[in-house]
Design a protein around this motif. Structure first.
Motif, PDB file in Angstrom:
ATOM      1  N   LEU A 158       0.830  -1.155  -0.148  1.00 21.81           N
ATOM      2  CA  LEU A 158       0.052   0.038  -0.116  1.00 21.81           C
ATOM      3  C   LEU A 158       0.875   1.324  -0.045  1.00 21.81           C
ATOM      4  CD1 LEU A 158      -2.554   1.459   0.287  1.00 21.81           C
ATOM      5  CD2 LEU A 158      -2.442   1.190   2.740  1.00 21.81           C
ATOM      6  N   ILE A 159       2.037   1.422   0.993  1.00 22.19           N
ATOM      7  CA  ILE A 159       2.885   2.500   0.845  1.00 22.19           C
ATOM      8  C   ILE A 159       3.644   2.578  -0.450  1.00 22.19           C
ATOM      9  CG2 ILE A 159       4.847   3.270   2.219  1.00 22.19           C
ATOM     10  CD1 ILE A 159       3.650   2.104   4.855  1.00 22.19           C
ATOM     11  N   PHE A 160       4.019   1.498  -0.946  1.00 20.77           N
ATOM     12  CA  PHE A 160       4.880   1.411  -2.325  1.00 20.77           C
ATOM     13  C   PHE A 160       3.998   2.015  -3.142  1.00 20.77           C
ATOM     14  CE2 PHE A 160       7.417  -2.379  -0.844  1.00 20.77           C
ATOM     15  CZ  PHE A 160       8.451  -1.745   0.126  1.00 20.77           C
ATOM     16  N   SER A 161       2.619   1.841  -3.085  1.00 20.09           N
ATOM     17  CA  SER A 161       1.808   1.953  -4.382  1.00 20.09           C
ATOM     18  C   SER A 161       1.420   3.634  -4.201  1.00 20.09           C
ATOM     19  CB  SER A 161       0.488   1.273  -4.454  1.00 20.09           C
ATOM     20  OG  SER A 161      -0.391   1.857  -3.412  1.00 20.09           O
ATOM     21  N   ILE A 162       1.441   4.182  -3.111  1.00 21.94           N
ATOM     22  CA  ILE A 162       1.414   5.537  -2.739  1.00 21.94           C
ATOM     23  C   ILE A 162       2.440   6.377  -3.284  1.00 21.94           C
ATOM     24  CG2 ILE A 162       1.070   7.288  -1.176  1.00 21.94           C
ATOM     25  CD1 ILE A 162      -0.566   5.380   0.726  1.00 21.94           C
ATOM     26  N   TRP A 163       3.587   5.747  -3.027  1.00 21.38           N
ATOM     27  CA  TRP A 163       4.894   6.545  -3.548  1.00 21.38           C
ATOM     28  C   TRP A 163       4.628   6.548  -5.076  1.00 21.38           C
ATOM     29  CZ3 TRP A 163       9.084   3.521  -0.202  1.00 21.38           C
ATOM     30  CH2 TRP A 163       8.935   3.716   0.962  1.00 21.38           C
ATOM     31  N   ALA A 164       4.569   5.207  -5.695  1.00 22.54           N
ATOM     32  CA  ALA A 164       4.637   5.223  -7.204  1.00 22.54           C
ATOM     33  C   ALA A 164       3.476   5.892  -7.981  1.00 22.54           C
ATOM     34  CB  ALA A 164       4.305   3.809  -7.535  1.00 22.54           C
ATOM     35  N   ASN A 165       2.356   6.276  -7.291  1.00 22.72           N
ATOM     36  CA  ASN A 165       1.144   6.726  -7.811  1.00 22.72           C
ATOM     37  C   ASN A 165       1.160   8.307  -7.529  1.00 22.72           C
ATOM     38  OD1 ASN A 165      -0.524   5.027  -8.766  1.00 22.72           O
ATOM     39  ND2 ASN A 165      -1.169   3.932  -6.883  1.00 22.72           N
ATOM     40  N   THR A 166       2.082   8.780  -6.670  1.00 19.40           N
ATOM     41  CA  THR A 166       2.196  10.335  -6.446  1.00 19.40           C
ATOM     42  C   THR A 166       3.525  10.691  -7.091  1.00 19.40           C
ATOM     43  OG1 THR A 166       3.107   9.911  -4.189  1.00 19.40           O
ATOM     44  CG2 THR A 166       0.743  10.335  -4.356  1.00 19.40           C
ATOM     45  N   GLN A 167       4.595  10.197  -6.804  1.00 22.54           N
ATOM     46  CA  GLN A 167       5.790  10.513  -7.280  1.00 22.54           C
ATOM     47  C   GLN A 167       6.010  10.652  -8.727  1.00 22.54           C
ATOM     48  OE1 GLN A 167       7.798   8.698  -3.301  1.00 22.54           O
ATOM     49  NE2 GLN A 167       9.087   8.516  -5.040  1.00 22.54           N
ATOM     50  N   HIS A 168       5.267   9.639  -9.611  1.00 23.42           N
ATOM     51  CA  HIS A 168       5.390   9.667 -10.692  1.00 23.42           C
ATOM     52  C   HIS A 168       4.735  11.046 -11.540  1.00 23.42           C
ATOM     53  CE1 HIS A 168       3.977   7.829 -14.879  1.00 23.42           C
ATOM     54  NE2 HIS A 168       3.165   8.620 -14.985  1.00 23.42           N
ATOM     55  N   TYR A 169       4.104  11.903 -11.047  1.00 27.51           N
ATOM     56  CA  TYR A 169       3.875  13.140 -11.541  1.00 27.51           C
ATOM     57  C   TYR A 169       5.095  13.903 -11.501  1.00 27.51           C
ATOM     58  CZ  TYR A 169      -0.987  11.402 -11.825  1.00 27.51           C
ATOM     59  OH  TYR A 169      -1.871  10.820 -12.139  1.00 27.51           O
ATOM     60  N   ALA A 170       5.997  13.726 -10.513  1.00 23.35           N
ATOM     61  CA  ALA A 170       7.186  14.610 -10.664  1.00 23.35           C
ATOM     62  C   ALA A 170       8.548  13.768 -11.599  1.00 23.35           C
ATOM     63  CB  ALA A 170       7.853  14.664  -9.143  1.00 23.35           C
ATOM     64  N   ASP A 171       8.510  12.623 -11.419  1.00 22.77           N
ATOM     65  CA  ASP A 171       9.596  11.828 -11.957  1.00 22.77           C
ATOM     66  C   ASP A 171       9.332  11.637 -13.286  1.00 22.77           C
ATOM     67  OD1 ASP A 171      10.388  11.594  -9.323  1.00 22.77           O
ATOM     68  OD2 ASP A 171       9.874   9.501  -9.183  1.00 22.77           O
ATOM     69  N   PHE A 172       8.041  11.552 -13.708  1.00 24.05           N
ATOM     70  CA  PHE A 172       7.802  11.521 -15.080  1.00 24.05           C
ATOM     71  C   PHE A 172       6.991  12.632 -15.782  1.00 24.05           C
ATOM     72  CE2 PHE A 172       8.885   7.234 -13.769  1.00 24.05           C
ATOM     73  CZ  PHE A 172       9.496   6.523 -14.768  1.00 24.05           C
ATOM     74  N   ASP A 173       7.280  13.820 -15.264  1.00 24.51           N
ATOM     75  CA  ASP A 173       6.631  15.041 -15.463  1.00 24.51           C
ATOM     76  C   ASP A 173       6.602  15.391 -17.042  1.00 24.51           C
ATOM     77  OD1 ASP A 173       5.459  17.738 -14.445  1.00 24.51           O
ATOM     78  OD2 ASP A 173       7.278  18.400 -15.748  1.00 24.51           O
ATOM     79  N   ALA A 174       7.586  15.016 -17.544  1.00 22.72           N
ATOM     80  CA  ALA A 174       7.707  15.449 -19.318  1.00 22.72           C
ATOM     81  C   ALA A 174       6.696  14.442 -19.828  1.00 22.72           C
ATOM     82  CB  ALA A 174       9.172  15.128 -19.641  1.00 22.72           C
ATOM     83  N   GLN A 175       6.660  13.340 -19.446  1.00 22.96           N
ATOM     84  CA  GLN A 175       5.604  12.352 -20.181  1.00 22.96           C
ATOM     85  C   GLN A 175       4.085  12.492 -19.817  1.00 22.96           C
ATOM     86  OE1 GLN A 175       6.132   7.795 -20.429  1.00 22.96           O
ATOM     87  NE2 GLN A 175       4.883   8.100 -18.729  1.00 22.96           N
ATOM     88  N   VAL A 176       4.079  13.033 -18.555  1.00 24.66           N
ATOM     89  CA  VAL A 176       2.564  13.399 -18.087  1.00 24.66           C
ATOM     90  C   VAL A 176       2.223  14.701 -18.964  1.00 24.66           C
ATOM     91  CG1 VAL A 176       1.266  14.192 -16.325  1.00 24.66           C
ATOM     92  CG2 VAL A 176       2.877  12.293 -15.936  1.00 24.66           C
ATOM     93  N   ARG A 177       3.060  15.647 -19.125  1.00 27.82           N
ATOM     94  CA  ARG A 177       2.532  16.920 -19.667  1.00 27.82           C
ATOM     95  C   ARG A 177       2.485  16.633 -21.183  1.00 27.82           C
ATOM     96  NH1 ARG A 177       2.691  21.124 -16.387  1.00 27.82           N
ATOM     97  NH2 ARG A 177       3.749  20.632 -14.357  1.00 27.82           N
ATOM     98  N   ALA A 178       3.388  15.771 -21.643  1.00 30.29           N
ATOM     99  CA  ALA A 178       3.398  15.488 -23.198  1.00 30.29           C
ATOM    100  C   ALA A 178       1.821  14.953 -23.509  1.00 30.29           C
ATOM    101  CB  ALA A 178       4.489  14.733 -23.557  1.00 30.29           C
ATOM    102  N   ILE A 179       1.358  14.026 -22.680  1.00 28.45           N
ATOM    103  CA  ILE A 179       0.228  13.326 -23.095  1.00 28.45           C
ATOM    104  C   ILE A 179      -0.953  14.339 -22.670  1.00 28.45           C
ATOM    105  CG2 ILE A 179      -1.335  11.306 -22.592  1.00 28.45           C
ATOM    106  CD1 ILE A 179       1.615   9.955 -22.090  1.00 28.45           C
ATOM    107  N   LEU A 180      -0.951  14.978 -21.486  1.00 29.90           N
ATOM    108  CA  LEU A 180      -2.301  15.694 -21.234  1.00 29.90           C
ATOM    109  C   LEU A 180      -2.223  17.070 -21.640  1.00 29.90           C
ATOM    110  CD1 LEU A 180      -2.438  14.255 -17.513  1.00 29.90           C
ATOM    111  CD2 LEU A 180      -3.645  13.620 -19.444  1.00 29.90           C
ATOM    112  N   LYS A 181      -1.171  17.639 -21.802  1.00 35.12           N
ATOM    113  CA  LYS A 181      -0.938  19.027 -22.307  1.00 35.12           C
ATOM    114  C   LYS A 181      -1.880  20.009 -21.245  1.00 35.12           C
ATOM    115  CE  LYS A 181      -0.018  17.708 -27.155  1.00 35.12           C
ATOM    116  NZ  LYS A 181       1.359  17.695 -26.883  1.00 35.12           N
ATOM    117  N   PRO A 182      -1.600  19.595 -20.070  1.00 37.27           N
ATOM    118  CA  PRO A 182      -2.640  20.539 -19.074  1.00 37.27           C
ATOM    119  C   PRO A 182      -2.240  22.047 -19.311  1.00 37.27           C
ATOM    120  CG  PRO A 182      -0.736  19.515 -17.827  1.00 37.27           C
ATOM    121  CD  PRO A 182      -0.612  19.070 -19.253  1.00 37.27           C
ATOM    122  N   GLU A 183      -3.045  22.600 -18.676  1.00 41.02           N
ATOM    123  CA  GLU A 183      -2.706  24.144 -18.358  1.00 41.02           C
ATOM    124  C   GLU A 183      -2.272  24.302 -17.023  1.00 41.02           C
ATOM    125  OE1 GLU A 183      -6.150  26.723 -19.222  1.00 41.02           O
ATOM    126  OE2 GLU A 183      -6.416  25.771 -21.183  1.00 41.02           O
TER     127      GLU A 183
END
Length: 205
Positions: A158-183
């Motif tokens: 559970l703790i590992f999954s929380i790390w993965a599901n939250t830190q993803h948005y920092a560690d893979f920021d370029a990928q997330v932004r490339a796909i979502l193109k958020p404002e």
């Protein structure tokens, strides 16, 4: 700064902070092995000899950053209260970790780079402070499950999954932004809503 010297002057303190800020950029982009003192000195706007007055080596700079980062990393989990509502306490931890991904992306990538390389500079802290805290919170989660306040889950995963599901948005920021193109950072609000639904359904008895 080398041990044994007098307390830093205002200028020395400012230069130390400048070096650490520059090093955070360099290390988070290149990892420890891919970074050099020359790169850090250039990013800090200082000569290499001047940088070495404050820190004797690349390892010393990295260690200083990691020591500060680990405290920041541990605080969100430390705030999980044993006597609170279990689901809300765990969700509170999720939100604190997601906020860290938003506010401290470079620090997150610094930590991720260190782990990917086998944690050569912080394994003692992972096996020490971090493991101790995770073990304590795992016991708390087991207690909540035994009392029927949480659905049965493996506390460590559970703790590992929380790390993965939250830190993803920092560690893979370029990928997330490339796909979502958020404002701006609007995707963090969407992530908050999604993670709330996912973990609330997972954890509610």
């Amino acid at each position: 700064m080398v041990a044994g010297r007098q307390p830093q002057t205002r200028i020395q303190k400012k230069n130390t902070e400048t070096i650490l800020e520059a090093a955070l950029d360099v290390f988070s982009q290149n990892g420890f092995r891919g970074s050099t003192l020359d790169q850090i000195a250039k990013a800090a706007g200082l000569s290499k000899p001047n940088l070495l007055y404050y820190f004797p080596s690349k390892v010393a700079i990295h260690r200083s950053l990691i020591d500060t980062l680990l405290k920041t990393w541990l605080d969100p989990l430390k705030k999980m209260q044993d006597d609170g509502d279990p689901v809300e306490e765990i969700l509170g931890y999720v939100w604190r970790k997601l906020d860290m991904a938003r506010e401290y992306p470079r620090e997150s990538r610094l930590f991720a780079n260190e782990i990917v390389q086998g944690a050569p500079n912080i394994m003692d802290k992972i096996e020490g402070e971090l493991a101790t805290l995770v073990n304590e919170k795992a016991e708390t989660i087991r207690g909540w499950i035994a009392e029927g306040k949480l659905a049965p889950v493996d506390p460590y995963h559970l703790i590992f999954s929380i790390w993965a599901n939250t830190q993803h948005y920092a560690d893979f920021d370029a990928q997330v932004r490339a796909i979502l193109k958020p404002e701006g950072d609007t995707h963090f609000d969407d992530a908050h809503a999604y993670l709330d639904t996912m973990y609330r359904k997972l954890l509610t008895p």
